[in-house]
Design a protein around this motif. Structure first.
Motif, mmCIF file in Angstrom:
data_model
loop_
_atom_site.group_PDB
_atom_site.id
_atom_site.type_symbol
_atom_site.label_atom_id
_atom_site.label_comp_id
_atom_site.label_asym_id
_atom_site.label_seq_id
_atom_site.Cartn_x
_atom_site.Cartn_y
_atom_site.Cartn_z
ATOM 1 N N ALA A 25 0.336 3.012 -3.755
ATOM 2 C CA ALA A 25 -0.552 1.612 -3.737
ATOM 3 C C ALA A 25 -1.390 1.958 -4.873
ATOM 4 C CB ALA A 25 -1.218 1.454 -2.197
ATOM 5 N N PRO A 26 -2.083 0.553 -5.247
ATOM 6 C CA PRO A 26 -3.171 0.754 -6.254
ATOM 7 C C PRO A 26 -4.484 1.484 -5.362
ATOM 8 C CG PRO A 26 -2.868 -1.550 -5.716
ATOM 9 C CD PRO A 26 -1.634 -0.657 -5.029
ATOM 10 N N SER A 27 -5.416 1.960 -6.521
ATOM 11 C CA SER A 27 -6.548 2.475 -6.045
ATOM 12 C C SER A 27 -7.453 1.652 -5.619
ATOM 13 C CB SER A 27 -7.061 3.711 -7.031
ATOM 14 O OG SER A 27 -7.512 2.716 -8.168
ATOM 15 N N ALA A 28 -8.382 2.078 -4.705
ATOM 16 C CA ALA A 28 -9.484 1.131 -4.459
ATOM 17 C C ALA A 28 -10.360 0.464 -5.709
ATOM 18 C CB ALA A 28 -10.535 1.841 -3.545
ATOM 19 N N GLY A 53 -8.772 -0.008 -8.621
ATOM 20 C CA GLY A 53 -7.926 -0.914 -9.223
ATOM 21 C C GLY A 53 -7.653 -0.254 -10.700
ATOM 22 N N LEU A 96 -3.828 -0.403 -11.279
ATOM 23 C CA LEU A 96 -3.150 -1.681 -11.073
ATOM 24 C C LEU A 96 -2.119 -2.066 -12.074
ATOM 25 C CD1 LEU A 96 -3.044 -4.185 -8.995
ATOM 26 C CD2 LEU A 96 -4.506 -5.395 -10.469
ATOM 27 N N HIS A 117 -4.993 -7.823 -6.456
ATOM 28 C CA HIS A 117 -5.025 -6.462 -6.262
ATOM 29 C C HIS A 117 -4.466 -6.228 -4.865
ATOM 30 C CE1 HIS A 117 -7.974 -2.680 -5.891
ATOM 31 N NE2 HIS A 117 -6.929 -2.262 -6.107
ATOM 32 N N LEU A 118 -5.189 -7.069 -3.695
ATOM 33 C CA LEU A 118 -4.776 -6.899 -2.460
ATOM 34 C C LEU A 118 -3.255 -7.120 -2.201
ATOM 35 C CD1 LEU A 118 -7.992 -8.928 -0.965
ATOM 36 C CD2 LEU A 118 -7.176 -6.403 -0.700
ATOM 37 N N LEU A 142 -1.453 -3.950 -3.408
ATOM 38 C CA LEU A 142 -1.774 -3.227 -2.107
ATOM 39 C C LEU A 142 -0.809 -3.391 -1.100
ATOM 40 C CD1 LEU A 142 -3.562 -0.697 -1.248
ATOM 41 C CD2 LEU A 142 -5.159 -2.620 -0.151
ATOM 42 N N SER A 200 2.885 -2.860 -1.231
ATOM 43 C CA SER A 200 3.360 -1.462 -1.636
ATOM 44 C C SER A 200 4.001 -0.711 -0.400
ATOM 45 C CB SER A 200 2.074 -0.731 -1.903
ATOM 46 O OG SER A 200 2.525 0.727 -2.182
ATOM 47 N N LEU A 210 2.261 2.859 1.260
ATOM 48 C CA LEU A 210 1.037 2.414 1.783
ATOM 49 C C LEU A 210 0.326 4.023 2.850
ATOM 50 C CD1 LEU A 210 0.545 -1.125 3.070
ATOM 51 C CD2 LEU A 210 -0.701 0.102 0.946
ATOM 52 N N VAL A 233 -5.020 1.674 6.383
ATOM 53 C CA VAL A 233 -5.741 0.806 5.278
ATOM 54 C C VAL A 233 -6.834 0.320 5.872
ATOM 55 C CG1 VAL A 233 -5.414 -1.149 3.867
ATOM 56 C CG2 VAL A 233 -3.369 0.506 4.194
#
Length: 169
Positions: free
Chosen positions: A18-21, A23, A26, A95-96, A99, A102, A105, A109
């Motif tokens: 998943a993308p990092s916090a 981004g 992304l 972004h969400l 995430l 994904s 995950l 989360v």
């Protein structure tokens, strides 16, 4: 802000999950999704089309030094909008969505006020993504948004109240 990793070209790298916090990966995650996860890519673009009626497609043009930009194409626009030109809400939703769609995950989360900067109509789509992802992982959201909660089933919501005595369910 203007210098957020979400708004800048990013170095393409293998996307492991998943993308990092922040981004900062992304573009790599989206590029990987488009290349290897056809069903997830289709679901993402369908969500973007539903939430942003002018949305047409995403592309990832190379800019320099192994970096790629996020290019957002809209109907009736010849040139794309780049990440630095997109609204905060558009980038947050993208972004969400990346995430929550994904397939890799983590088991838990945590999201703090995911509704910030989102158009009220996008909250329904976000709620759908949250419920879908919660079939695979545990999701804990902190929100003050009645508009987001109204799209959830009562069984999906736990209300925590805080007073002088502490927190209670």
């Amino acid at each position: 802000d203007e210098r957020s990793p979400l708004r800048l070209p990013q170095t393409l790298q293998p996307a492991e999950g998943a993308p990092s916090a922040s981004g900062s990966d992304l573009v790599s995650v989206l590029y990987q999704m488009r290349s290897a996860e056809d069903d997830l890519w289709e679901q993402l673009t369908d969500m973007l089309s539903a939430g942003f009626p002018r949305f047409r497609k995403l592309e990832f043009p190379l800019v320099a030094g192994g970096q790629a930009a996020l290019a957002w194409y809209e109907k009736d626009l010849v040139a794309p909008l780049y990440a630095n030109e997109l609204s905060t809400g558009t980038l947050r939703f993208l972004h969400l969505a990346a995430l929550l769609l994904s397939p890799r995950l983590p088991g838990l989360v945590l999201l703090d006020e995911p509704e910030l900067s989102l158009h009220p109509e996008a909250l329904r789509l976000l709620a759908e993504l949250l419920v879908q992802a919660s079939d695979h992982v545990q999701i804990l959201i902190a929100t003050h948004s009645a508009a987001l909660v109204r799209w959830m089933k009562p069984a999906d919501v736990v209300v925590v109240e805080h007073d002088e005595a502490g927190c209670r369910l």
